[in-house]
Design a protein around this motif. Structure first.
Motif, mmCIF file in Angstrom:
data_model
loop_
_atom_site.group_PDB
_atom_site.id
_atom_site.type_symbol
_atom_site.label_atom_id
_atom_site.label_comp_id
_atom_site.label_asym_id
_atom_site.label_seq_id
_atom_site.Cartn_x
_atom_site.Cartn_y
_atom_site.Cartn_z
ATOM 1 N N ARG A 18 32.964 5.151 50.368
ATOM 2 C CA ARG A 18 32.072 6.379 50.538
ATOM 3 C C ARG A 18 32.430 7.678 50.607
ATOM 4 O O ARG A 18 31.736 8.560 49.711
ATOM 5 C CB ARG A 18 31.139 6.067 52.062
ATOM 6 N N HIS A 19 33.825 7.959 51.318
ATOM 7 C CA HIS A 19 34.158 9.437 51.132
ATOM 8 C C HIS A 19 34.825 9.687 49.824
ATOM 9 O O HIS A 19 34.777 10.553 49.406
ATOM 10 C CB HIS A 19 35.217 9.536 52.352
ATOM 11 N N TYR A 20 35.448 8.856 49.204
ATOM 12 C CA TYR A 20 36.341 8.885 48.009
ATOM 13 C C TYR A 20 34.841 9.155 46.641
ATOM 14 O O TYR A 20 35.204 10.194 46.082
ATOM 15 C CB TYR A 20 36.997 7.921 47.342
ATOM 16 N N SER A 21 33.810 8.313 46.660
ATOM 17 C CA SER A 21 32.890 8.492 45.877
ATOM 18 C C SER A 21 32.210 9.990 45.865
ATOM 19 O O SER A 21 31.857 10.374 45.066
ATOM 20 C CB SER A 21 31.855 7.286 46.090
ATOM 21 N N ARG A 22 32.035 10.250 47.305
ATOM 22 C CA ARG A 22 31.174 11.410 47.570
ATOM 23 C C ARG A 22 32.235 12.878 46.993
ATOM 24 O O ARG A 22 31.829 13.606 46.351
ATOM 25 C CB ARG A 22 31.168 11.844 48.971
ATOM 26 N N ALA A 23 33.248 12.511 47.228
ATOM 27 C CA ALA A 23 34.425 13.688 46.822
ATOM 28 C C ALA A 23 34.459 13.656 45.191
ATOM 29 O O ALA A 23 34.494 14.815 44.592
ATOM 30 C CB ALA A 23 35.951 13.229 47.243
ATOM 31 N N LEU A 24 34.560 12.392 44.633
ATOM 32 C CA LEU A 24 34.559 12.282 43.012
ATOM 33 C C LEU A 24 33.274 13.045 42.629
ATOM 34 O O LEU A 24 33.376 13.626 41.501
ATOM 35 C CB LEU A 24 34.282 10.672 42.867
ATOM 36 N N SER A 25 32.048 12.787 43.190
ATOM 37 C CA SER A 25 30.917 13.361 42.621
ATOM 38 C C SER A 25 30.969 14.764 42.833
ATOM 39 O O SER A 25 30.683 15.725 41.887
ATOM 40 C CB SER A 25 29.853 12.832 43.690
ATOM 41 N N LEU A 26 31.425 15.657 43.606
ATOM 42 C CA LEU A 26 31.654 16.885 44.012
ATOM 43 C C LEU A 26 32.695 17.558 42.974
ATOM 44 O O LEU A 26 32.314 18.512 42.463
ATOM 45 C CB LEU A 26 32.114 17.065 45.384
ATOM 46 N N TYR A 27 33.646 16.841 42.883
ATOM 47 C CA TYR A 27 34.776 17.343 41.898
ATOM 48 C C TYR A 27 34.177 17.225 40.387
ATOM 49 O O TYR A 27 34.431 18.066 39.731
ATOM 50 C CB TYR A 27 36.098 16.643 42.113
ATOM 51 N N GLU A 28 33.554 16.237 40.192
ATOM 52 C CA GLU A 28 33.245 15.958 38.715
ATOM 53 C C GLU A 28 32.087 17.110 38.365
ATOM 54 O O GLU A 28 31.864 17.492 37.270
ATOM 55 C CB GLU A 28 32.588 14.481 38.456
ATOM 56 N N SER A 29 31.443 17.573 39.437
ATOM 57 C CA SER A 29 30.391 18.670 39.009
ATOM 58 C C SER A 29 30.855 19.821 39.170
ATOM 59 O O SER A 29 29.919 20.895 38.877
ATOM 60 C CB SER A 29 29.041 18.365 40.070
ATOM 61 N N SER A 30 32.064 20.163 39.675
ATOM 62 C CA SER A 30 32.299 21.469 39.921
ATOM 63 C C SER A 30 32.951 22.175 38.626
ATOM 64 O O SER A 30 33.284 21.389 37.604
ATOM 65 C CB SER A 30 33.598 21.617 41.018
ATOM 66 N N LYS A 31 32.888 23.324 38.459
ATOM 67 C CA LYS A 31 33.459 24.319 37.366
ATOM 68 C C LYS A 31 34.544 25.213 37.740
ATOM 69 O O LYS A 31 34.133 25.869 38.915
ATOM 70 C CB LYS A 31 32.213 24.926 36.840
ATOM 71 N N PRO A 32 35.434 25.215 37.149
ATOM 72 C CA PRO A 32 36.176 24.279 36.332
ATOM 73 C C PRO A 32 36.600 22.731 37.135
ATOM 74 O O PRO A 32 36.551 22.831 38.250
ATOM 75 C CB PRO A 32 37.461 25.007 35.773
#
Length: 75
Positions: A18-32
């Motif tokens: 859950r935590h890794y997936s949430r972090a992944l989602s945040l990092y994938e949507s961040s710029k840069p």
């Protein structure tokens, strides 16, 4: 990422995912995009799946992490 790591080390694999997936989602949507952080999340998800004996999923996430790391090095 840190919460996922703590959960993984505590063998709370559902929470780690859950935590890794949430972090992944945040990092994938961040710029840069932070490729190293994304690869770390993918590796953590892979490790959690491996610990749960979900080897197909573990391999998929490990390959994604490796591919991202390799493409980041050559860029």
């Amino acid at each position: 990422i840190l919460l996922g790591t703590v959960c993984l080390q505590s063998e709370d694999f559902d929470s780690a995912l859950r935590h890794y997936s949430r972090a992944l989602s945040l990092y994938e949507s961040s710029k840069p995009r932070d490729s190293n952080a994304i690869a770390t999340c993918l590796t953590g998800i892979s490790n959690a799946h491996r610990s749960r004996k979900e080897l197909v999923q573990a391999l998929d996430f490990a390959q994604r992490a490796w591919t991202l790391s390799e493409s980041s090095r050559s860029a």
